[in-house]
Design a protein around this motif. Structure first.
Motif, short mmCIF file in Angstrom:
data_model
loop_
_atom_site.label_atom_id
_atom_site.label_comp_id
_atom_site.label_asym_id
_atom_site.label_seq_id
_atom_site.Cartn_x
_atom_site.Cartn_y
_atom_site.Cartn_z
N ARG A 1 0.82 -1.22 0.00
CA ARG A 1 0.00 0.00 0.00
C ARG A 1 0.86 1.27 0.00
NH1 ARG A 1 -0.54 2.08 5.34
NH2 ARG A 1 0.47 0.72 6.88
N LEU B 1 -2.11 5.51 2.72
CA LEU B 1 -3.39 4.80 2.63
C LEU B 1 -3.49 3.76 3.74
CD1 LEU B 1 -5.38 5.48 0.37
CD2 LEU B 1 -4.72 3.35 -0.76
N GLU C 1 -8.49 0.72 2.83
CA GLU C 1 -8.59 1.52 1.61
C GLU C 1 -7.75 0.91 0.49
OE1 GLU C 1 -9.15 6.16 2.60
OE2 GLU C 1 -7.37 5.28 3.53
#
Length: 468
Positions: free
Chosen positions: A389, A393, A397
């Protein structure tokens, strides 16, 4: 279902039919925690005859079976559904080496034998079982066969399929097919064992196998190299083969982000290069083979051809272990970044650079800051193109973008004539996706085989092929 549970207990012993939620826990989730289910029960037969009886009883009761080995899969192939309707059939009590024939270079092992145990048995008679992968301390022979496992030596020895000479399989109705033949040549009809290799337990339960052994390779030469590009890594393969021939057993690729994660977890990098790509190469030969000179000559030629920027050659067993750690600990190190969107793709070796070049801008445009952590097997065109990620974030999400990002990776792979699953199988996680990329003819043929062997659809339903 109470009556079925009782009959299963009579068949294999009540202590080997688990129904308590505490006992079921470890059989209900994969090792990554990505797939979870709720089994009706876990049955642990101790012989082929007992597996046969369990499968027959389940078949007669219309209850689906999910075969499970070491439960180290990446795609949910050994995890039951969450509705409590399926039996998990664990093969972990079937741990016997039935025979070891050094003269014929074969070993016959039951499905629950751990891969590392199989390797040790081969070593005990001065031979080699060449399949090697990170989970070898817990994955099992049956699972390796059912997923057609790959690993770090596919370049030289091929995948698990190439090691299998014969199989013993319990069919979906409980009958036993005894195909435990150690022949290198048998041209008497369809090669039935091939149906079950890579089928992930959807066509039957592999209970034992005759496997080919190879000559031992005690002479090793190992190097860690920095590379100017993925294209150079692919070109280097030809140079390595030219100088090392059949001694070349491993040629692995690691991206800088992947390396940095491993180094951050305490594994020292012997090079100071600022390169974007790195590789692990190993030559392996019989006792007395001058693999060291061959490796030095190959790397010298590679440097002259601008394919290698720098190299560190292991001078001891401990240094070799350190170099291997730079490759083998990538997956573990990436877990520190939180959830990972994993991809196991393959293309022609000459298309590796094209794949990486296409994906980088497409993924960044779709999710700015996404972090590709790429590593894999140059020698067979297989990359683990994993995504972590963006730092800004949160995990939920990030995972909300999983389908979009995976589609980008898979579309690019298929556009280059590649596969969306090189060595991890399909399980439930990729079954529908794989079918969407196959032609109607391919899917129809696969369904026809499934219908012929398992018309009731009770063997690991929803795995490999999506439910209709």
């Amino acid at each position: 279902m109470t009556d079925l549970i009782a009959r299963l207990g009579e068949a294999i012993g009540a202590s080997h039919v688990l129904t308590d939620p505490h006992d079921l826990a470890s059989y209900s989730v994969d090792w990554r925690g990505a797939y979870r289910g709720t089994p009706l029960a876990v049955v642990r037969p101790g012989s082929t005859a007992e597996v046969s009886e369990v499968v027959r009883l389940a078949h007669d009761s219309g209850v689906a079976i999910v075969p499970q080995g070491g439960n180290t899969g990446m795609c949910g192939g050994a995890v039951p559904s969450d509705d409590g309707s399926q039996l998990v059939l664990s093969l972990n009590r079937m741990r016997a080496i039935r025979s070891l024939d050094a003269g014929s270079a074969t070993i016959t092992a039951e499905a629950g034998v751990v891969l590392q145990e199989l390797q040790s048995a081969a070593e005990s008679v001065g031979m080699l079982f060449p399949v090697s992968l990170a989970a070898e301390g817990s994955c099992t022979v049956g699972g390796n066969i059912s997923t057609n496992a790959g690993g770090t030596a596919v370049l030289r020895y091929g995948m698990m399929r190439a090691q299998v000479l014969g199989l013993e399989v319990v069919l979906p109705d409980g009958r036993v097919w005894d195909g435990l033949r150690s022949l290198r040549k048998d041209n008497t009809g369809l090669d039935l064992k091939q149906l079950f290799i890579g089928a992930e337990g959807t066509l039957g339960v592999v209970t034992a196998a005759v496997l080919a052994l190879q000559p031992a390779t005690p002479s090793r030469a190992t190097a860690w190299v920095s590379l100017p590009s993925v294209s150079a890594a692919a070109s280097l393969l030809s140079v390595l083969r030219e100088h090392a021939g059949d001694w070349l057993s491993t040629w692995e690729l690691v991206s800088r982000p992947a390396l940095e994660l491993v180094v951050a977890h305490g594994v020292p990098d012997p090079l100071t290069s600022e390169a974007d790509w790195f590789g692990l190469v190993e030559l392996a030969g019989p006792a007395g083979a001058d693999v060291g000179s061959a490796l030095e000559d190959a790397l010298g030629a590679a440097v002259e051809a601008d394919l290698v920027l720098d190299a560190a050659i292991a001078g001891s067993a401990s240094q070799r272990t350190g170099l291997w750690s730079l490759r083998e600990r990538v997956s573990e190190a990436q877990e520190s970044l939180g959830p990972t969107i994993k991809h196991d793709v393959s293309v022609a070796i000459s298309s590796l650079d094209d794949l990486v070049s296409r994906l980088a801008p497409a993924l960044e445009a779709a999710l700015p800051g996404v972090r590709p952590v790429i590593y894999g097997h140059v020698g067979d065109g297989n990359l683990h193109y994993n995504l972590s990620r963006p730092a800004s974030l949160d995990p939920d999400e990030f995972l909300a973008h999983a389908a979009q990002l995976s589609t980008l990776v898979h579309d690019a792979t298929v556009a280059l004539g590649g596969s969306i699953s090189a060595e991890h199988g399909l399980g439930s996680g990729k079954a529908a996706t794989a079918a969407s990329y196959k032609s109607d003819v391919e899917v129809d043929l696969m369904r026809a085989v499934k219908q012929a062997l398992d018309p009731a659809g009770l063997m690991n339903p929803g795995k490999v092929l999506p439910l209709q």
